[in-house]
Design a protein around this motif. Structure first.
Motif, PDB file in Angstrom:
ATOM      1  N   GLY A  99       0.823  -1.259  -0.036  1.00  9.57           N
ATOM      2  CA  GLY A  99      -0.066  -0.113  -0.123  1.00  9.57           C
ATOM      3  C   GLY A  99       0.864   1.525  -0.111  1.00  9.57           C
ATOM      4  N   ALA A 100       2.113   1.090  -0.007  1.00  9.17           N
ATOM      5  CA  ALA A 100       3.009   2.291  -0.028  1.00  9.17           C
ATOM      6  C   ALA A 100       2.495   3.251  -1.562  1.00  9.17           C
ATOM      7  CB  ALA A 100       4.343   1.881  -0.122  1.00  9.17           C
ATOM      8  N   ILE A 101       2.800   4.485  -1.163  1.00  6.98           N
ATOM      9  CA  ILE A 101       2.387   5.533  -1.975  1.00  6.98           C
ATOM     10  C   ILE A 101       3.500   6.302  -2.446  1.00  6.98           C
ATOM     11  CG2 ILE A 101       0.860   7.512  -2.841  1.00  6.98           C
ATOM     12  CD1 ILE A 101      -1.140   6.094  -0.940  1.00  6.98           C
ATOM     13  N   ALA A 102       4.045   6.656  -3.579  1.00  7.58           N
ATOM     14  CA  ALA A 102       5.023   7.591  -3.841  1.00  7.58           C
ATOM     15  C   ALA A 102       4.403   8.613  -4.888  1.00  7.58           C
ATOM     16  CB  ALA A 102       6.258   6.845  -4.162  1.00  7.58           C
ATOM     17  N   ASP A 103       5.107   9.639  -4.994  1.00  6.29           N
ATOM     18  CA  ASP A 103       5.177  10.841  -5.956  1.00  6.29           C
ATOM     19  C   ASP A 103       5.797  10.313  -7.214  1.00  6.29           C
ATOM     20  OD1 ASP A 103       3.407  12.221  -4.366  1.00  6.29           O
ATOM     21  OD2 ASP A 103       4.681  13.684  -3.859  1.00  6.29           O
ATOM     22  N   ILE A 104       5.246  10.579  -8.418  1.00  5.14           N
ATOM     23  CA  ILE A 104       5.846  10.532  -9.597  1.00  5.14           C
ATOM     24  C   ILE A 104       6.124  11.916 -10.346  1.00  5.14           C
ATOM     25  CG2 ILE A 104       6.133   9.498 -11.874  1.00  5.14           C
ATOM     26  CD1 ILE A 104       4.352   7.140 -10.862  1.00  5.14           C
ATOM     27  N   PRO A 105       7.325  12.326 -10.566  1.00  6.17           N
ATOM     28  CA  PRO A 105       7.461  13.811 -11.252  1.00  6.17           C
ATOM     29  C   PRO A 105       6.488  13.693 -12.361  1.00  6.17           C
ATOM     30  CG  PRO A 105       9.522  12.573 -10.675  1.00  6.17           C
ATOM     31  CD  PRO A 105       8.815  11.521 -10.482  1.00  6.17           C
ATOM     32  N   TRP A 106       5.760  14.943 -12.654  1.00  2.00           N
ATOM     33  CA  TRP A 106       5.142  15.184 -13.846  1.00  2.00           C
ATOM     34  C   TRP A 106       5.672  14.947 -14.905  1.00  2.00           C
ATOM     35  CZ3 TRP A 106       0.088  15.945 -14.213  1.00  2.00           C
ATOM     36  CH2 TRP A 106      -0.652  16.535 -15.472  1.00  2.00           C
ATOM     37  N   GLU A 107       6.978  15.146 -15.246  1.00  2.45           N
ATOM     38  CA  GLU A 107       7.717  15.139 -16.265  1.00  2.45           C
ATOM     39  C   GLU A 107       7.962  13.606 -16.722  1.00  2.45           C
ATOM     40  OE1 GLU A 107       9.295  16.784 -13.714  1.00  2.45           O
ATOM     41  OE2 GLU A 107       7.960  18.401 -13.912  1.00  2.45           O
ATOM     42  N   THR A 108       7.818  12.753 -15.899  1.00  2.92           N
ATOM     43  CA  THR A 108       7.962  11.639 -16.399  1.00  2.92           C
ATOM     44  C   THR A 108       7.285  10.932 -17.055  1.00  2.92           C
ATOM     45  OG1 THR A 108       8.771  11.191 -13.910  1.00  2.92           O
ATOM     46  CG2 THR A 108       8.233   9.021 -15.365  1.00  2.92           C
ATOM     47  N   LEU A 109       5.766  11.409 -17.039  1.00  2.61           N
ATOM     48  CA  LEU A 109       4.857  10.747 -18.112  1.00  2.61           C
ATOM     49  C   LEU A 109       4.289  12.158 -18.550  1.00  2.61           C
ATOM     50  CD1 LEU A 109       2.923   8.841 -15.480  1.00  2.61           C
ATOM     51  CD2 LEU A 109       4.544   7.864 -16.952  1.00  2.61           C
ATOM     52  N   SER A 110       5.071  12.814 -19.267  1.00  2.00           N
ATOM     53  CA  SER A 110       4.695  13.945 -20.186  1.00  2.00           C
ATOM     54  C   SER A 110       4.300  13.581 -21.352  1.00  2.00           C
ATOM     55  CB  SER A 110       5.739  14.989 -20.068  1.00  2.00           C
ATOM     56  OG  SER A 110       7.170  14.732 -20.491  1.00  2.00           O
ATOM     57  N   TYR A 126      -5.440  15.832 -15.589  1.00  2.00           N
ATOM     58  CA  TYR A 126      -5.380  14.537 -15.470  1.00  2.00           C
ATOM     59  C   TYR A 126      -4.368  14.198 -14.541  1.00  2.00           C
ATOM     60  CZ  TYR A 126      -1.313  14.461 -18.392  1.00  2.00           C
ATOM     61  OH  TYR A 126      -0.036  14.662 -18.944  1.00  2.00           O
ATOM     62  N   GLU A 127      -4.306  12.894 -13.807  1.00  2.00           N
ATOM     63  CA  GLU A 127      -3.445  12.276 -12.939  1.00  2.00           C
ATOM     64  C   GLU A 127      -3.469  11.012 -13.205  1.00  2.00           C
ATOM     65  OE1 GLU A 127      -3.386  11.751  -8.445  1.00  2.00           O
ATOM     66  OE2 GLU A 127      -3.801  13.603  -8.960  1.00  2.00           O
ATOM     67  N   VAL A 128      -2.336  10.564 -13.381  1.00  2.57           N
ATOM     68  CA  VAL A 128      -2.029   9.003 -13.607  1.00  2.57           C
ATOM     69  C   VAL A 128      -1.750   8.368 -12.173  1.00  2.57           C
ATOM     70  CG1 VAL A 128      -0.576   7.231 -14.817  1.00  2.57           C
ATOM     71  CG2 VAL A 128      -1.262   9.448 -15.853  1.00  2.57           C
ATOM     72  N   THR A 129      -2.324   7.090 -11.992  1.00  4.40           N
ATOM     73  CA  THR A 129      -1.871   6.249 -10.831  1.00  4.40           C
ATOM     74  C   THR A 129      -1.299   4.954 -11.624  1.00  4.40           C
ATOM     75  OG1 THR A 129      -3.737   6.983  -9.384  1.00  4.40           O
ATOM     76  CG2 THR A 129      -2.600   5.012  -8.842  1.00  4.40           C
ATOM     77  N   VAL A 130      -0.045   4.671 -11.201  1.00  2.24           N
ATOM     78  CA  VAL A 130       0.550   3.544 -11.492  1.00  2.24           C
ATOM     79  C   VAL A 130       0.717   2.771 -10.359  1.00  2.24           C
ATOM     80  CG1 VAL A 130       2.930   2.668 -12.217  1.00  2.24           C
ATOM     81  CG2 VAL A 130       2.160   4.970 -12.990  1.00  2.24           C
ATOM     82  N   ARG A 131       0.309   1.236 -10.617  1.00  7.79           N
ATOM     83  CA  ARG A 131       0.090   0.373  -9.624  1.00  7.79           C
ATOM     84  C   ARG A 131       1.053  -0.822  -9.959  1.00  7.79           C
ATOM     85  NH1 ARG A 131      -4.834   2.465 -10.394  1.00  7.79           N
ATOM     86  NH2 ARG A 131      -6.150   3.093  -8.312  1.00  7.79           N
ATOM     87  N   GLY A 132       1.648  -1.182  -8.993  1.00  4.79           N
ATOM     88  CA  GLY A 132       2.586  -2.318  -9.136  1.00  4.79           C
ATOM     89  C   GLY A 132       3.180  -2.761  -7.852  1.00  4.79           C
ATOM     90  N   MET A 133       4.435  -3.342  -7.712  1.00  6.90           N
ATOM     91  CA  MET A 133       5.100  -3.766  -6.626  1.00  6.90           C
ATOM     92  C   MET A 133       6.356  -2.923  -6.109  1.00  6.90           C
ATOM     93  SD  MET A 133       6.048  -7.584  -5.399  1.00  6.90           S
ATOM     94  CE  MET A 133       4.265  -8.273  -6.398  1.00  6.90           C
ATOM     95  N   CYS A 134       6.484  -2.323  -5.035  1.00  9.43           N
ATOM     96  CA  CYS A 134       7.770  -1.541  -4.695  1.00  9.43           C
ATOM     97  C   CYS A 134       8.672  -2.565  -4.616  1.00  9.43           C
ATOM     98  CB  CYS A 134       7.172  -0.708  -3.561  1.00  9.43           C
ATOM     99  SG  CYS A 134       7.238  -1.625  -1.876  1.00  9.43           S
ATOM    100  N   ASP A 135       9.889  -1.758  -4.288  1.00  9.61           N
ATOM    101  CA  ASP A 135      11.169  -2.697  -4.153  1.00  9.61           C
ATOM    102  C   ASP A 135      11.236  -3.518  -3.138  1.00  9.61           C
ATOM    103  OD1 ASP A 135      11.542  -0.242  -2.700  1.00  9.61           O
ATOM    104  OD2 ASP A 135      13.443  -0.122  -3.298  1.00  9.61           O
TER     105      ASP A 135
END
Length: 143
Positions: A99-110, A126-135
């Protein structure tokens, strides 16, 4: 009062907010966090040393801060409202495991091309939510 405390007071006043101890505490708490807490998380934090805040006070403080764009609601999972003092444009990563949440810089998905969406839609933001597994949650490979 410290320089950071003075800055928080100045920001609250500049947005036309009355500086109450609870509003100050809620905003200061959010500024020091990157985990996108719930209102209950904030309440728990504030009441650890001396229980002085109520759930209603935390919610009303968050609403006031949100209305003047100092805090935004982040809805990354159904039925859970989280808060973020980073009101600049950015996206989010949410670990499906812990359930950890982290910010992704806007430019990453520009490079997203919104022009390919329906011409009937008038996109304002718009805002993108990327889901997956953290390190931390990924299985470790044997060495």
């Amino acid at each position: 009062m410290s320089s950071q405390a003075d800055q928080i007071v100045a920001v609250l006043k500049s947005r036309g907010l009355r500086v109450t101890p609870q509003r100050y505490a809620v905003y200061a708490n959010l500024l020091g966090r990157y985990d996108h807490p719930t209102a209950e998380d904030i309440l728990s934090d504030l009441n650890q040393s001396a229980p002085t805040s109520s759930q209603a006070t935390v919610y009303s403080s968050l609403q006031a801060l949100r209305e003047v764009n100092l805090v935004r609601e982040v809805l990354l999972e159904e039925g859970v409202c989280r808060y973020d003092a980073n009101v600049g444009p950015h996206h989010h990563f949410r670990c499906q495991c812990c359930g950890a949440i982290a910010d992704i810089p806007w430019e990453t998905l520009s490079s997203l091309n919104l022009q390919t969406l329906s011409p009937r839609w008038q996109i304002e933001s718009y805002e993108v939510t990327v889901r997956g597994m953290c390190d931390r949650c990924q299985p470790k490979e044997p060495q």
